[in-house]
Design a protein around this motif. Sequence first.
Motif, mmCIF file in Angstrom:
data_model
loop_
_atom_site.group_PDB
_atom_site.id
_atom_site.type_symbol
_atom_site.label_atom_id
_atom_site.label_comp_id
_atom_site.label_asym_id
_atom_site.label_seq_id
_atom_site.Cartn_x
_atom_site.Cartn_y
_atom_site.Cartn_z
ATOM 1 N N PRO A 125 46.758 41.095 38.384
ATOM 2 C CA PRO A 125 46.565 42.548 38.357
ATOM 3 C C PRO A 125 45.392 42.961 37.465
ATOM 4 N N ALA A 126 45.255 42.308 36.308
ATOM 5 C CA ALA A 126 44.143 42.664 35.409
ATOM 6 C C ALA A 126 42.799 42.353 36.057
ATOM 7 N N LYS A 127 42.731 41.226 36.775
ATOM 8 C CA LYS A 127 41.455 40.863 37.436
ATOM 9 C C LYS A 127 41.104 41.912 38.491
ATOM 10 N N ILE A 128 42.120 42.316 39.273
ATOM 11 C CA ILE A 128 41.859 43.265 40.362
ATOM 12 C C ILE A 128 41.521 44.649 39.793
ATOM 13 N N LEU A 129 42.221 45.031 38.714
ATOM 14 C CA LEU A 129 41.933 46.335 38.105
ATOM 15 C C LEU A 129 40.502 46.365 37.566
ATOM 16 N N ARG A 130 40.078 45.251 36.959
ATOM 17 C CA ARG A 130 38.705 45.217 36.437
ATOM 18 C C ARG A 130 37.691 45.263 37.583
ATOM 19 N N LEU A 131 38.009 44.563 38.671
ATOM 20 C CA LEU A 131 37.129 44.616 39.845
ATOM 21 C C LEU A 131 36.973 46.051 40.336
ATOM 22 N N GLN A 132 38.092 46.753 40.341
ATOM 23 C CA GLN A 132 38.096 48.132 40.816
ATOM 24 C C GLN A 132 37.183 49.002 39.941
ATOM 25 N N PHE A 133 37.271 48.801 38.610
ATOM 26 C CA PHE A 133 36.422 49.550 37.680
ATOM 27 C C PHE A 133 34.949 49.227 37.939
ATOM 28 N N ARG A 134 34.654 47.943 38.081
ATOM 29 C CA ARG A 134 33.255 47.543 38.295
ATOM 30 C C ARG A 134 32.743 48.096 39.614
ATOM 31 N N PRO A 142 28.956 49.327 31.760
ATOM 32 C CA PRO A 142 29.048 49.505 30.314
ATOM 33 C C PRO A 142 29.143 48.151 29.602
ATOM 34 N N SER A 143 28.504 48.067 28.439
ATOM 35 C CA SER A 143 28.544 46.809 27.677
ATOM 36 C C SER A 143 29.684 46.868 26.660
ATOM 37 N N PRO A 144 30.312 45.730 26.375
ATOM 38 C CA PRO A 144 31.377 45.726 25.358
ATOM 39 C C PRO A 144 30.857 46.048 23.972
ATOM 40 N N VAL A 181 42.456 52.788 28.790
ATOM 41 C CA VAL A 181 43.799 52.255 28.604
ATOM 42 C C VAL A 181 44.025 51.019 29.477
ATOM 43 N N ALA A 182 43.169 50.823 30.469
ATOM 44 C CA ALA A 182 43.278 49.610 31.294
ATOM 45 C C ALA A 182 43.222 48.353 30.440
ATOM 46 N N HIS A 183 42.605 48.472 29.257
ATOM 47 C CA HIS A 183 42.558 47.303 28.379
ATOM 48 C C HIS A 183 43.899 47.033 27.708
ATOM 49 N N THR A 184 44.930 47.704 28.151
ATOM 50 C CA THR A 184 46.287 47.356 27.706
ATOM 51 C C THR A 184 46.775 46.095 28.408
ATOM 52 N N ILE A 185 46.091 45.697 29.476
ATOM 53 C CA ILE A 185 46.438 44.417 30.119
ATOM 54 C C ILE A 185 45.191 43.540 30.185
ATOM 55 N N GLY A 186 45.456 42.248 30.306
ATOM 56 C CA GLY A 186 44.353 41.322 30.552
ATOM 57 C C GLY A 186 43.730 40.741 29.301
ATOM 58 N N VAL A 187 42.691 40.001 29.525
ATOM 59 C CA VAL A 187 42.077 39.213 28.450
ATOM 60 C C VAL A 187 40.564 39.424 28.394
ATOM 61 N N ALA A 188 40.007 39.033 27.238
ATOM 62 C CA ALA A 188 38.546 38.954 27.110
ATOM 63 C C ALA A 188 38.183 37.564 26.605
ATOM 64 N N HIS A 189 37.032 37.065 27.048
ATOM 65 C CA HIS A 189 36.543 35.773 26.571
ATOM 66 C C HIS A 189 35.949 35.946 25.165
ATOM 67 N N CYS A 190 36.186 34.936 24.333
ATOM 68 C CA CYS A 190 35.730 35.035 22.943
ATOM 69 C C CYS A 190 34.233 35.321 22.848
HETATM 70 C C1 HEM Z 1 34.602 51.705 28.730
HETATM 71 C C2 HEM Z 1 33.812 50.718 29.065
HETATM 72 C C3 HEM Z 1 34.303 49.322 29.358
HETATM 73 C C4 HEM Z 1 33.729 48.180 28.925
HETATM 74 C C5 HEM Z 1 32.493 48.060 28.051
HETATM 75 C C6 HEM Z 1 34.539 47.073 29.417
HETATM 76 C C7 HEM Z 1 34.269 45.743 29.178
HETATM 77 C C8 HEM Z 1 35.157 44.723 29.420
HETATM 78 C C9 HEM Z 1 34.969 43.353 29.016
HETATM 79 C C10 HEM Z 1 33.733 42.805 28.295
HETATM 80 C C11 HEM Z 1 36.079 42.658 29.373
HETATM 81 C C12 HEM Z 1 36.345 41.158 29.137
HETATM 82 C C13 HEM Z 1 35.819 40.352 30.321
HETATM 83 C C14 HEM Z 1 35.937 38.880 30.084
HETATM 84 O O1 HEM Z 1 35.708 38.420 28.980
HETATM 85 O O2 HEM Z 1 36.251 38.156 31.046
HETATM 86 C C15 HEM Z 1 36.968 43.581 30.037
HETATM 87 C C16 HEM Z 1 38.195 43.249 30.561
HETATM 88 C C17 HEM Z 1 38.936 44.098 31.333
HETATM 89 N N1 HEM Z 1 38.593 45.397 31.684
HETATM 90 FE FE1 HEM Z 1 37.131 46.484 30.876
HETATM 91 N N2 HEM Z 1 35.572 47.566 30.141
HETATM 92 C C18 HEM Z 1 35.477 48.933 30.155
HETATM 93 C C19 HEM Z 1 36.308 49.811 30.817
HETATM 94 C C20 HEM Z 1 37.281 49.400 31.708
HETATM 95 C C21 HEM Z 1 37.952 50.263 32.661
HETATM 96 C C22 HEM Z 1 37.632 51.764 32.833
HETATM 97 C C23 HEM Z 1 38.848 49.487 33.333
HETATM 98 C C24 HEM Z 1 39.773 49.847 34.461
HETATM 99 C C25 HEM Z 1 40.095 51.085 34.814
HETATM 100 C C26 HEM Z 1 38.764 48.145 32.774
HETATM 101 C C27 HEM Z 1 39.584 47.109 33.123
HETATM 102 C C28 HEM Z 1 39.572 45.874 32.503
HETATM 103 C C29 HEM Z 1 40.619 44.878 32.661
HETATM 104 C C30 HEM Z 1 41.918 45.042 33.440
HETATM 105 C C31 HEM Z 1 40.204 43.750 31.921
HETATM 106 C C32 HEM Z 1 40.941 42.414 31.793
HETATM 107 C C33 HEM Z 1 40.412 41.460 32.869
HETATM 108 C C34 HEM Z 1 41.091 40.112 32.858
HETATM 109 O O3 HEM Z 1 42.168 39.949 32.300
HETATM 110 O O4 HEM Z 1 40.519 39.187 33.447
HETATM 111 N N3 HEM Z 1 37.789 48.125 31.815
HETATM 112 N N4 HEM Z 1 36.386 44.836 30.061
#
Ligand code: HEM
Length: 236
Positions: free
Chosen positions: A30-39, A108-110, A136-145
């Motif tokens: 779900p986190a992968k798909i949600l991030r895809l949706q954002f991108r 957007p950049s981290p 708030v989507a960052h309530t699920i999923g992971v980031a790479h170090c």
């Molecule tokens: C506000 C600007 C945002 C930035 C700079 C940002 C950046 C990032 C980065 C750098 C990661 C880690 C990727 C990795 O290391 O593999 C991440 C993960 C994630 N982002 Fe964002 N993000 C943003 C907003 C959003 C929004 C708006 C959503 C969805 C509505 C979202 C959903 C996610 C999810 C679900 C993950 C976890 C993905 C996983 O577990 O593989 N992000 N994001």
Amino acid sequence: MTFYRESCPRAEAIVRNITWSRVAANPALPAKILRLQFRDCFVRDTIPNRSLEGLDVIDEIKAELEAECPLTVSCANILVLAARDGGVLTGRRDERVSLASEALDNLPSPASDFNTLQQQFADNGQGVPDLVVLSVAHTIGVAHCVVFAKRLFNFTGNNDTDASLDPGYTATLKAQCSSPRNTVGLDPNSSSSFDSHYFVVLFRNQGLLTSDVTLLMDKRAANFAWIYRKFNVFLA
Ligand code: HEM
């Protein structure tokens, strides 16, 4: 959601069945798909970027939908439906143009500060409330170090740590990030449940990405974050 009621009545059921069966086998999906949706919202047509995780699910759904109703359901809409079923309104058609350069320019950049994020969201027609609520989507999923390593090991170029990060959390992250390829939960201790805990950790100085932390640097954004946390708006 009725966009395909006439043209492809089984579309939503097909997306739901495949998504649910794939999520059952892979809870990280779900986190992968949600991030895809954002991108996909920020970059014209994310779909051709084969390096992104979760796209194989979209491929599988697309193949089944093409067999059911050829040339009807766009990949962008499959993504929206899968994101909804995995854990967002249909009506989007695929863009005819998809440029790798746009992916880097528009996303957007981290490491972004608040003004940069605010401008990028504004360029996509979204305001400060959208920025906070979508984060708030960052309530699920992971980031790479590697994505946040600078905050831990070389924040200002002097082998130092970002002093705004909670020291105990910094120590934990350093231990978890022995390799830049390791991953850590974006929302510590709660990264598999969609809830308001993301805002709790922000106020504890445990936001993982600079782009998360920077939400508290703006009075209006911080106020939204505070309300979402206080009233536990996103229930698990
Ligand atoms: C506000 C600007 C945002 C930035 C700079 C940002 C950046 C990032 C980065 C750098 C990661 C880690 C990727 C990795 O290391 O593999 C991440 C993960 C994630 N982002 Fe964002 N993000 C943003 C907003 C959003 C929004 C708006 C959503 C969805 C509505 C979202 C959903 C996610 C999810 C679900 C993950 C976890 C993905 C996983 O577990 O593989 N992000 N994001």
